[in-house]
Design a protein around this motif. Structure first.
Motif, short mmCIF file in Angstrom:
data_model
loop_
_atom_site.label_atom_id
_atom_site.label_comp_id
_atom_site.label_asym_id
_atom_site.label_seq_id
_atom_site.Cartn_x
_atom_site.Cartn_y
_atom_site.Cartn_z
N GLY A 133 1.94 -14.71 1.31
CA GLY A 133 1.15 -14.03 2.34
C GLY A 133 0.17 -13.08 1.69
O GLY A 133 0.51 -12.35 0.77
N VAL A 137 12.45 -8.71 0.64
CA VAL A 137 11.30 -7.93 1.13
C VAL A 137 11.70 -6.46 1.30
O VAL A 137 10.97 -5.55 0.92
CB VAL A 137 10.76 -8.54 2.44
N ARG A 157 2.66 -0.73 3.93
CA ARG A 157 2.34 -2.06 4.45
C ARG A 157 2.18 -3.06 3.30
O ARG A 157 2.13 -2.68 2.15
CB ARG A 157 1.07 -1.98 5.30
N PHE A 158 2.07 -4.35 3.65
CA PHE A 158 2.06 -5.39 2.62
C PHE A 158 0.65 -5.90 2.34
O PHE A 158 -0.13 -6.15 3.25
CB PHE A 158 2.92 -6.57 3.06
N VAL A 159 0.34 -6.06 1.08
CA VAL A 159 -0.93 -6.63 0.66
C VAL A 159 -0.71 -8.07 0.22
O VAL A 159 -1.51 -8.95 0.47
CB VAL A 159 -1.53 -5.80 -0.49
N GLU A 160 0.42 -8.30 -0.40
CA GLU A 160 0.71 -9.63 -0.92
C GLU A 160 2.22 -9.79 -1.01
O GLU A 160 2.92 -8.90 -1.49
CB GLU A 160 0.08 -9.76 -2.32
N VAL A 161 2.71 -10.93 -0.52
CA VAL A 161 4.12 -11.28 -0.64
C VAL A 161 4.16 -12.68 -1.23
O VAL A 161 3.66 -13.63 -0.61
CB VAL A 161 4.82 -11.25 0.74
N GLN A 162 4.70 -12.82 -2.43
CA GLN A 162 4.74 -14.15 -3.06
C GLN A 162 6.15 -14.44 -3.50
O GLN A 162 6.60 -13.98 -4.55
CB GLN A 162 3.83 -14.20 -4.29
N THR A 187 0.85 -1.18 0.00
CA THR A 187 0.00 0.00 0.00
C THR A 187 0.89 1.24 0.00
O THR A 187 2.10 1.14 0.25
CB THR A 187 -0.88 0.03 1.27
N VAL A 231 6.61 -18.75 -0.26
CA VAL A 231 6.03 -17.96 0.82
C VAL A 231 4.93 -17.12 0.18
O VAL A 231 5.21 -16.30 -0.69
CB VAL A 231 7.09 -17.03 1.48
N ALA A 245 -3.02 -10.26 2.54
CA ALA A 245 -3.83 -9.52 3.51
C ALA A 245 -5.29 -9.73 3.15
O ALA A 245 -5.71 -9.37 2.06
CB ALA A 245 -3.48 -8.04 3.44
N PHE A 255 -0.70 -5.96 6.18
CA PHE A 255 0.11 -6.34 7.35
C PHE A 255 1.45 -5.63 7.29
O PHE A 255 1.92 -5.24 6.22
CB PHE A 255 0.28 -7.85 7.43
#
Lengths: 211, 211, 211, 211, 211, 211
Positions: free
Chosen positions: D175, B191, B169-174, B165, D173, D177, D182
Motif C-alpha cells: 500500500g 502492522v 499514519r501510513f505512507v507505505e506498507v509492504q 508519518t 500487500v 499513499a 492513510f
C-alpha cells in the motif's frame, strides 16, 4: 579499516576469494586487484554516481589501476597461491590526497587479510615481501609541500604522487605539471620530500598493525 | 549523517540543487529523489560494484524508489520551489533493515538540509509538512518481531516494511510472504508492531534534530 | 599524420570543433582533449574491440587522459578561444611505446591544426606556447635504455614515460616498478636519459612541421 | 495467453528451460522468474524502448521482481527439479492495473506450462502448491475501489496492490499513499476489498484452466 | 592488408582462433565472422567513437553482418574444423564504397590466413571453396555508374551493393532507392554493371594473392 | 494495427511527435523512423530480451533501419513539416517474413496517422506520395516461392526481400544466398515473383484503409 588524513576519509577493505582471473588460472600464482570509488557526497558539490551513469569514469579507472599496481609491488604471488585479494577503497570524504590515502590504507587492510589467511592456514608462508605507503607532494608558491589538502591541490603548480616500499625504494613516481612545466631541481626536491613522508607513514602503518 | 541500527550503518546525505528534472520545469514545484547503494563489503561476502557491472540491479532500483517515495510524503513541493533535494543513502555495513534505516536517516538529513535552506533564505516557509520514519518487522517462529538483524531476516516467514508519518499514519506498507503466505491476523499484528516502532523512531529523530 | 617508431605505428589526427564542453562555456577559453585507441589487430594476438564490449578499458582511459593532459601543457586556452581540438591517436601496430608515440605525433597534428586555424583567421595569435614530446625509457638487465620495443618492455624491471617541453622542462614523469622497486640512482639515470630522448624528438618534430 | 482487464491487455507466456541459474546449481531445486515490459505504444503517449535506452528502468525492475516473487509463492521447487520457468508479461495496452493483471495471467501461463511438463513426464508430481491472483485497489474521494483504470489510478489518494493465494491468504500487500497518508481504518477497508477481488479472480482462473 | 579504392582506404586483417562460438561447439564445423568499424577521422567531419558512446550504431552492425555473411559464402566449414576466423575491417579513410572495399579486401586477408593455416597443418584441405568480391554501383543523372566516390554516392538516385563469387554468381544483391524508386530496367542495368566490376576485382585479388 | 501473414503476427503502431531529430532542425522537413522488435516468446524457443542484455542486436538494428528506409520512400518531408512519425513494429509471433510483414503493416499505420494529422489540420496537404508493401521470396528445391514460413525460410537456398511502391517500382531489393550462390536467371525469377506479390498486398492495403 578507515584511514583519515586531515579531512580525507577512506574506507579500505580487503576481501579474499578462492581462485584467480581466467587469464591466470592453473599458474599456481595469486592476484591482487583494487577498486577505488568516491561516494557522491565525498566532495563539497555532489558527483553523479558511476553506477547510475552506467560507466566508470577515466579518473576512477586510473586510480583503481594505480592502487592495484602499487599493492602488487609487495606481494609474492607464489606464496599467495591461487587466491585473489580485492582491495576496496571507498572515499567517504575527500579533501585532497585520496589516492595516496587509499594506497596507504589498503596496505594495512592487505596485511590484516594476510594475517587472517595465515591463521586459517590458507597460505603457508607470508605472501607479503615488504610494505608500501604513498604520499602526494606539490609545489605551492615555489615551495615543495607534503600532503596537500583540496585547496592547496588546486593551487599547486606541480602535483606528484609517490609510492615507496618500507625500505625506501620507489614503486611509482607520478609527477604532473598542472600549470608551468617543472625543472629538474623541482623534481628532485619533490622526490626527496615524498620519500621522507613515506618513511613516516611506514612507521605509522607498523604501529597500526601491531596494535 | 551516519545512522546505526544494531550493526547496520548507513551514511545519509542530502544535497540541494537549483532546478528540477526536465519533466517538472516551469511548474513552480520542487522535487525530492533518493539513491540507495551498498558498498561492496557492507555484507559478509563481497558484492560486485554496480558501477563495474555497468548496470544497477533490480533490488537497488526498488529500494531507491521506495526511499524517494517515502520522503516525498512529508514534502510540500510548492514551498520547496524549483529546487531538487537528492538523498544519498550509502550502506557501509549491512545487518538487516537497511532500507528502513535509510528512510529514517534520510528524513533527518532532509530536515537538516531544509534548515540550511531556511537559513540562507532559499525557501520562505518550511517545505516539510511532517516527518517520516520506517521499521522492518517480521514473523519468526510464529512471533511478530521488530528490527530484524540479517540472520533473523533470512529466517523470517513474513517480512514487512512500514513507513509512517510522525502523526502515526501510513505512507507505505509492504508485506511479503517469504515462506508460507500470511493470514489476516498476522498482517494486523505486524502492522500494530510496526506503528509502535515508528512512533519510537519519530521521537529519536526529533531529539537528533534538536541537538 | 602517421607516426612510426620502430614497428609501432600510430595515426594521429586533430579535429577542430567550434564550442567547448558544457562546464567551460562562456569562459572565453578553449579546450584540448584526446582519445587513444588500438585496432584489434595492432598486437600479435587480437584484442576485443571496446565498442563491442560496450565499455572502455582502464588502460585506454588512462592513456587518453595522459595524452590530453600532456598536449594541454603547450596550449594557451585564451588564444584558442572557445574552440575544442580533439586529438585522435589510433594505434595501427603496437610494438612498445604507443602512448609516448601518440603524444609526440599528436603534437605535430595539433601544430598543423593550429596553422590551419591561423590561415582561416579562426584565431588571432598562436594558441601554442611551446611544444611537447615524449619517450619511454626502462631498465633492462640493470641498464637504462631508451625506446623499448614490446619484448624489452615486458622484460624491463622499471618502466618510465616522460613528457618534456621543447625547452627541456618536464610535463609528466611516470615511473613504475614492474618487478623490483627502483632506487634514487636509477630514477635519476632514467630521467636524464629521457630528457635527452625528448630533445632529439623535439628536433625531429620541428623538421616535420617545416617540411 | 492474453489477459484483458478493462482496456488493459497483457500477453503472458511461460517458457520452461532445463537448468537453473548458477547460484542454485546442484541444489536439486528449480527456479521461477519473471520479466515484465511495456510496448512503447501501450500507453497513450509513446514511451522510449528500454532496449534503445540501453537500460531497464526502476519501475520495470520493480514490477518484474514483484511478479516473480508472487508466482514463486505457489511453487514447490523440489517438485520442479532443476528447471527454470520464465514468465514473460508484455503489456500490449495499459489502462491501470498492469502489474496485477500480469500476476493473475502469469499464474495461468505457469499452470499451463506445468501441465505440459507433466504430460512429458518432465516432473513427477505437480510443482504447484496453490494458485495466486492479484488486484489493485485504491481510495477515490474517500471511497475504497477495486480495479482502477488509469484515470482513477492517477486520482487515487492511496494505491494498494494485493496478491493472494487461492485459499485466501496473503502473498504480498503493497500500500502506498499517493497523496495524503492513510490511517488504519482505510488500510483495513482496502485489504478487505482486495481479498474479495482476489477470490473472484481465483474462480475465473480455474475456469480458464479447465476449458 | 591495406585496400585502396580511390581515396577509400580499409585495413583488413584476419585472425585465426581455436574454437567456435558456444552455439556451434562440438559440431566439427568452423565459423567466420567480421567486424567493420571506421576511425573517427575517416570522414571529413569527425564521428564520435562507438566505444566512447558505449554502443555500436545500426550502420556498423549492418555492415559487419554483411561482410561476415559474404565471406562465409566461400567457406567450407567442415574443412575449417572447429576454428574461428575473425575479419577486422577498419576504415582509415572513407570516400564511398567502404563496405564493398571491406569485403573485397577481407577475402584476400582470409585467403592469406587460410594459406598460413595450411602451412602449419591446422587444416588438412582448403576451407575455401571459391572467392568473393564486391562493388557498389549507382544511378547518377540517369546513368549507371561503377565505384561511386562519396560525392557521387550522396547524389545517386539508386545505390546498389553486389557481392559475387569468382565464377560470376551472386552472393548478395542489395539495391536501395535513395530518391525515386527504380524500375526493372534500371535494376537490370545495375546488376550487369556490378557483375562486370566484380569479375575485374576477382582478377586483381588473384594477382595480389600470387605475389 | 495487427498484421497477420500465416502464423506471423506483428503489431504496427505509428506515433506522431512534434519536432524532428537535432540534425534536421530548422530545415522545415519532417522525419520518419522505425523500431522493430520481437517479444521473447515470438519464436518457439525463447530469446533473451534486448533490454535485459543492455544492447540491441545487429539483426534488430538492421531490420529497424530497413523498415524506416522503406517507409520514407513514400513520404514527402516538406508536406510533413517538422514532425516525426515513429513506426513501432513489435512481433508477437514469428513464423517467417516478419520484416516484410512489418513494412506492409507499418504503411497502413502510417496512412492512418496521416489521416489523423489531416483531420486535426496538423498538415496541409498529404505527406504521402505513394504506398509501399514488401514480400519475402525464396528458392526451395530449385523453385521460386512466395511468403516463406519459418521452416521454408531455413530450407531456402536463396532468400530475397523486396519492397515495392504501389505503382510497381522498387524501393529495396535484398537477395542473399543462404547456401549456394544464385545465378542471373534465379535472380530474375525471384524479382518477378516478388513484384507480383507486392501488387497483391497493395490491393489489400487499400481495402484495409478504406474500411
Amino acid at each position: 579499516m578507515l584511514v583519515e588524513f586531515g579531512r580525507t576519509r577512506v574506507l579500505c577493505a580487503a576481501s579474499v576469494q578462492t581462485g584467480v582471473p581466467r587469464w591466470r588460472r592453473d599458474s599456481g600464482l595469486g592476484w591482487v586487484t583494487a577498486e577505488y570509488a568516491m561516494l557522491p557526497r565525498a566532495t563539497n558539490t555532489r558527483n553523479d554516481r558511476e553506477s547510475v551513469r552506467g560507466k566508470i569514469g577515466g579518473r576512477t579507472h586510473e586510480i583503481s589501476r594505480l592502487v592495484g599496481r602499487s599493492l602488487r609491488a609487495c606481494v609474492d604471488y607464489k606464496a599467495l597461491g591461487e587466491n585473489t585479494v580485492i582491495l576496496d577503497c571507498d572515499v567517504l570524504e575527500a579533501d585532497g590526497g585520496t589516492r595516496t590515502a587509499a594506497i596507504t590504507g589498503a596496505y594495512v587492510a592487505l596485511a590484516d587479510a594476510v594475517a587472517w589467511m595465515r591463521d586459517r592456514k590458507l597460505v603457508r608462508s607470508s605472501p607479503l615481501v615488504g610494505s608500501v605507503a604513498a604520499v602526494s607532494v606539490g609545489v605551492i608558491d615555489g615551495e615543495p609541500r607534503l600532503d596537500l589538502c583540496y585547496e592547496e591541490d588546486v593551487a599547486a603548480e606541480t602535483d606528484m604522487n609517490v609510492v615507496c616500499t618500507g625500505d625506501g625504494r620507489f614503486v611509482e613516481v607520478q609527477g604532473t605539471a598542472e600549470g608551468q612545466p617543472f625543472d629538474r631541481a623541482e623534481l628532485d626536491a619533490l622526490v626527496d620530500l615524498a620519500a621522507g613522508g613515506c618513511a613516516e607513514l611506514t612507521r605509522i602503518q607498523q604501529e597500526a598493525l601491531e596494535s
